[in-house]
Design a protein around this motif. Structure first.
Motif, PDB file in Angstrom:
ATOM      1  N   GLN A 172       0.971  -1.110   0.092  1.00 27.73           N
ATOM      2  CA  GLN A 172       0.198   0.138   0.071  1.00 27.73           C
ATOM      3  C   GLN A 172       0.752   1.231  -0.193  1.00 27.73           C
ATOM      4  N   ARG A 173       2.125   1.239   0.859  1.00 31.28           N
ATOM      5  CA  ARG A 173       2.948   2.622   0.819  1.00 31.28           C
ATOM      6  C   ARG A 173       3.408   2.673  -0.649  1.00 31.28           C
ATOM      7  N   GLU A 174       3.841   1.693  -1.386  1.00 33.23           N
ATOM      8  CA  GLU A 174       4.249   1.780  -2.797  1.00 33.23           C
ATOM      9  C   GLU A 174       3.226   2.376  -3.537  1.00 33.23           C
ATOM     10  N   GLU A 175       1.904   1.903  -3.516  1.00 34.97           N
ATOM     11  CA  GLU A 175       0.943   2.157  -4.051  1.00 34.97           C
ATOM     12  C   GLU A 175       0.692   3.529  -4.148  1.00 34.97           C
ATOM     13  N   VAL A 176       0.828   4.204  -2.935  1.00 32.46           N
ATOM     14  CA  VAL A 176       0.825   5.736  -2.755  1.00 32.46           C
ATOM     15  C   VAL A 176       1.831   6.522  -3.616  1.00 32.46           C
ATOM     16  N   VAL A 177       3.142   6.088  -3.921  1.00 35.69           N
ATOM     17  CA  VAL A 177       3.905   6.595  -4.738  1.00 35.69           C
ATOM     18  C   VAL A 177       3.306   6.529  -6.202  1.00 35.69           C
ATOM     19  N   THR A 178       2.936   5.389  -6.387  1.00 36.48           N
ATOM     20  CA  THR A 178       2.429   5.145  -8.019  1.00 36.48           C
ATOM     21  C   THR A 178       1.294   6.199  -8.135  1.00 36.48           C
ATOM     22  N   GLN A 179       0.582   6.293  -7.137  1.00 36.15           N
ATOM     23  CA  GLN A 179      -0.654   7.462  -7.505  1.00 36.15           C
ATOM     24  C   GLN A 179       0.061   8.743  -7.600  1.00 36.15           C
ATOM     25  N   SER A 180       1.082   9.141  -6.733  1.00 35.66           N
ATOM     26  CA  SER A 180       1.660  10.400  -7.158  1.00 35.66           C
ATOM     27  C   SER A 180       2.195  10.483  -8.689  1.00 35.66           C
ATOM     28  N   ASP A 181       2.796   9.382  -9.097  1.00 31.93           N
ATOM     29  CA  ASP A 181       3.397   9.499 -10.616  1.00 31.93           C
ATOM     30  C   ASP A 181       2.124   9.364 -11.461  1.00 31.93           C
ATOM     31  N   GLU A 182       1.198   8.690 -11.200  1.00 29.43           N
ATOM     32  CA  GLU A 182      -0.060   8.671 -11.995  1.00 29.43           C
ATOM     33  C   GLU A 182      -0.698  10.191 -12.051  1.00 29.43           C
ATOM     34  N   ILE A 229       9.277  20.981 -25.958  1.00 32.56           N
ATOM     35  CA  ILE A 229       9.372  19.591 -25.625  1.00 32.56           C
ATOM     36  C   ILE A 229       7.930  19.516 -24.947  1.00 32.56           C
ATOM     37  N   GLU A 230       7.118  18.634 -25.372  1.00 35.95           N
ATOM     38  CA  GLU A 230       6.040  18.088 -24.857  1.00 35.95           C
ATOM     39  C   GLU A 230       6.088  16.547 -24.246  1.00 35.95           C
ATOM     40  N   ILE A 231       5.913  16.182 -22.971  1.00 39.93           N
ATOM     41  CA  ILE A 231       6.156  14.848 -22.561  1.00 39.93           C
ATOM     42  C   ILE A 231       4.818  14.517 -21.901  1.00 39.93           C
ATOM     43  N   THR A 232       4.537  13.281 -22.234  1.00 42.28           N
ATOM     44  CA  THR A 232       3.346  12.352 -21.632  1.00 42.28           C
ATOM     45  C   THR A 232       4.000  11.310 -21.062  1.00 42.28           C
ATOM     46  N   THR A 233       3.553  10.560 -20.030  1.00 42.49           N
ATOM     47  CA  THR A 233       4.167   9.597 -19.233  1.00 42.49           C
ATOM     48  C   THR A 233       3.228   8.384 -18.871  1.00 42.49           C
ATOM     49  N   GLU A 234       3.647   7.411 -18.608  1.00 41.40           N
ATOM     50  CA  GLU A 234       2.642   6.413 -18.083  1.00 41.40           C
ATOM     51  C   GLU A 234       3.437   5.287 -17.251  1.00 41.40           C
ATOM     52  N   PRO A 235       3.367   5.516 -15.765  1.00 41.55           N
ATOM     53  CA  PRO A 235       4.106   4.488 -14.913  1.00 41.55           C
ATOM     54  C   PRO A 235       3.882   3.082 -14.985  1.00 41.55           C
ATOM     55  N   THR A 236       4.990   2.332 -14.846  1.00 42.39           N
ATOM     56  CA  THR A 236       4.887   0.800 -14.797  1.00 42.39           C
ATOM     57  C   THR A 236       5.539   0.170 -13.799  1.00 42.39           C
ATOM     58  N   TYR A 242      12.248   1.016   2.823  1.00 39.14           N
ATOM     59  CA  TYR A 242      11.623   0.567   4.076  1.00 39.14           C
ATOM     60  C   TYR A 242      11.132   1.765   4.879  1.00 39.14           C
ATOM     61  N   SER A 243      11.998   2.482   5.123  1.00 38.65           N
ATOM     62  CA  SER A 243      11.969   3.730   5.875  1.00 38.65           C
ATOM     63  C   SER A 243      10.839   4.722   5.095  1.00 38.65           C
ATOM     64  N   GLY A 244      10.672   4.648   4.189  1.00 32.20           N
ATOM     65  CA  GLY A 244       9.413   5.430   3.421  1.00 32.20           C
ATOM     66  C   GLY A 244       9.812   6.850   2.816  1.00 32.20           C
ATOM     67  N   GLU A 245      11.052   7.199   2.950  1.00 31.72           N
ATOM     68  CA  GLU A 245      11.210   8.762   2.747  1.00 31.72           C
ATOM     69  C   GLU A 245      11.750   8.800   1.114  1.00 31.72           C
ATOM     70  N   TYR A 246      12.267   7.798   0.607  1.00 34.64           N
ATOM     71  CA  TYR A 246      12.562   7.848  -0.796  1.00 34.64           C
ATOM     72  C   TYR A 246      11.906   6.870  -1.557  1.00 34.64           C
ATOM     73  N   ALA A 247      11.594   6.882  -2.743  1.00 36.41           N
ATOM     74  CA  ALA A 247      11.212   5.901  -3.741  1.00 36.41           C
ATOM     75  C   ALA A 247      11.479   5.987  -5.282  1.00 36.41           C
ATOM     76  N   TYR A 248      11.323   5.218  -6.114  1.00 35.75           N
ATOM     77  CA  TYR A 248      11.362   5.485  -7.623  1.00 35.75           C
ATOM     78  C   TYR A 248      10.215   4.953  -8.298  1.00 35.75           C
ATOM     79  N   THR A 249       9.858   5.489  -9.498  1.00 29.00           N
ATOM     80  CA  THR A 249       8.955   5.160 -10.359  1.00 29.00           C
ATOM     81  C   THR A 249       9.779   4.847 -11.526  1.00 29.00           C
ATOM     82  N   SER A 250       8.963   3.987 -12.645  1.00 24.65           N
ATOM     83  CA  SER A 250       9.628   4.050 -13.849  1.00 24.65           C
ATOM     84  C   SER A 250       8.451   3.742 -14.815  1.00 24.65           C
TER      85      SER A 250
END
Length: 288
Positions: A172-182, A229-236, A242-250
């Protein structure tokens, strides 16, 4: 707590410089920088293939430029340079010491071909033995005309963090980051300038093909405007410390410029800021 960047001050001979800078590094982020530099040294003294093998395992992914399992790729006659060198100019590790990032300039060359330049970005994780291993690694080519920049590193503090045990909660904590990228991706479709203004950190580092490293939100916005430049993205993909303060999306991206439309991959490094908002502190765009 806000982390404070520190700059290396050593400007002497290479061998002495490496020893002195490493001696000055804090223990936690220093362990990651040392792992990256050790691999770079193996690349110089042996070859890039052995260097990469030393820092990957069965869970590592390399973008070449599409994502592939690193071990399978390296064990099956990979198309990698004969000579490759790199040096981190940015590093951070999480408070939980399970997750980190390094990036910096690189040079690479095939025998008989001209030397080429670029930038690499590696997201690291620690294995069960405590060794730093590549989680994902990507590279983008440039002309190598940017000046050498000082090493900036972020040493984690000793502040408390919530130690989740439930796999469901961690997901669920990872899903929060995915939602930010979305959400970032959704705003990009409507207005690029508004999206980058909202989601980029003021001190963001931005990597784009054939461009030197761009530092700072204002400079990124100016670059995108200048290049039209115009950019559109789609996270995958997503991963979080584990401590929660950093994350990545690609994910994948479509880049429209005044000349053409190009398909890209991207990696974003996110930090949870003091206002509890996720902001991108690093982004790399590379063709797929």
């Amino acid at each position: 707590m806000k982390l404070i960047p520190t700059y290396s001050l050593v400007t002497c001979l290479l061998s002495a410089s490496v020893l002195t800078v490493q001696a000055q590094l804090p223990e936690r982020v220093g362990s990651l920088i040392s792992a990256d530099r050790t691999a770079a040294n193996i690349s110089k003294t042996l070859n890039p293939h052995q260097a990469l093998l030393s820092i990957v395992d069965k869970e590592s992914t390399l973008f070449v430029p599409s994502p592939v399992n690193a071990l399978n790729y390296l064990n099956n006659r990979p198309n990698i340079p004969d000579v490759m060198s790199w040096e981190p100019n940015f590093a951070l590790v999480s408070k939980s010491m399970d997750w980190g990032v390094t990036s910096g300039p690189m040079e690479f060359q095939k025998v008989g071909a001209v030397k080429r330049n670029g930038q690499y970005l590696t997201v690291w994780r620690r294995d069960k033995k405590g060794n730093w291993k590549v989680h994902i690694r990507a590279e983008v080519e440039n002309y190598g005309k940017g000046g050498k920049s000082d090493l900036i590193y972020y040493e984690p503090d000793n502040s408390w963090y919530l130690k989740h045990r439930s796999k469901v909660r961690l997901q669920q904590r990872e899903e929060v980051v995915t939602q930010s990228d979305e959400l970032f991706s959704t705003v990009l479709k409507a207005n690029n300038e508004a999206a980058f203004s909202e989601f980029l950190s003021d001190d963001v580092r931005y990597y784009y093909p054939w461009e030197d490293e761009i530092e700072g939100k204002a400079n990124v916005l100016a670059f995108l405007k200048k290049k039209r430049i115009e950019i559109t993205t789609e996270p995958t993909g997503v991963g979080r410390a584990y401590s929660g303060e950093y994350a990545y999306t690609s994910g994948t991206a479509t880049v429209r410029s005044k000349e053409k439309l190009v398909k890209f991959n991207y990696i974003r490094i996110w930090q949870l800021k003091d206002d509890y908002q996720w902001r991108v502190i690093m982004e790399m765009m590379f063709e797929r």
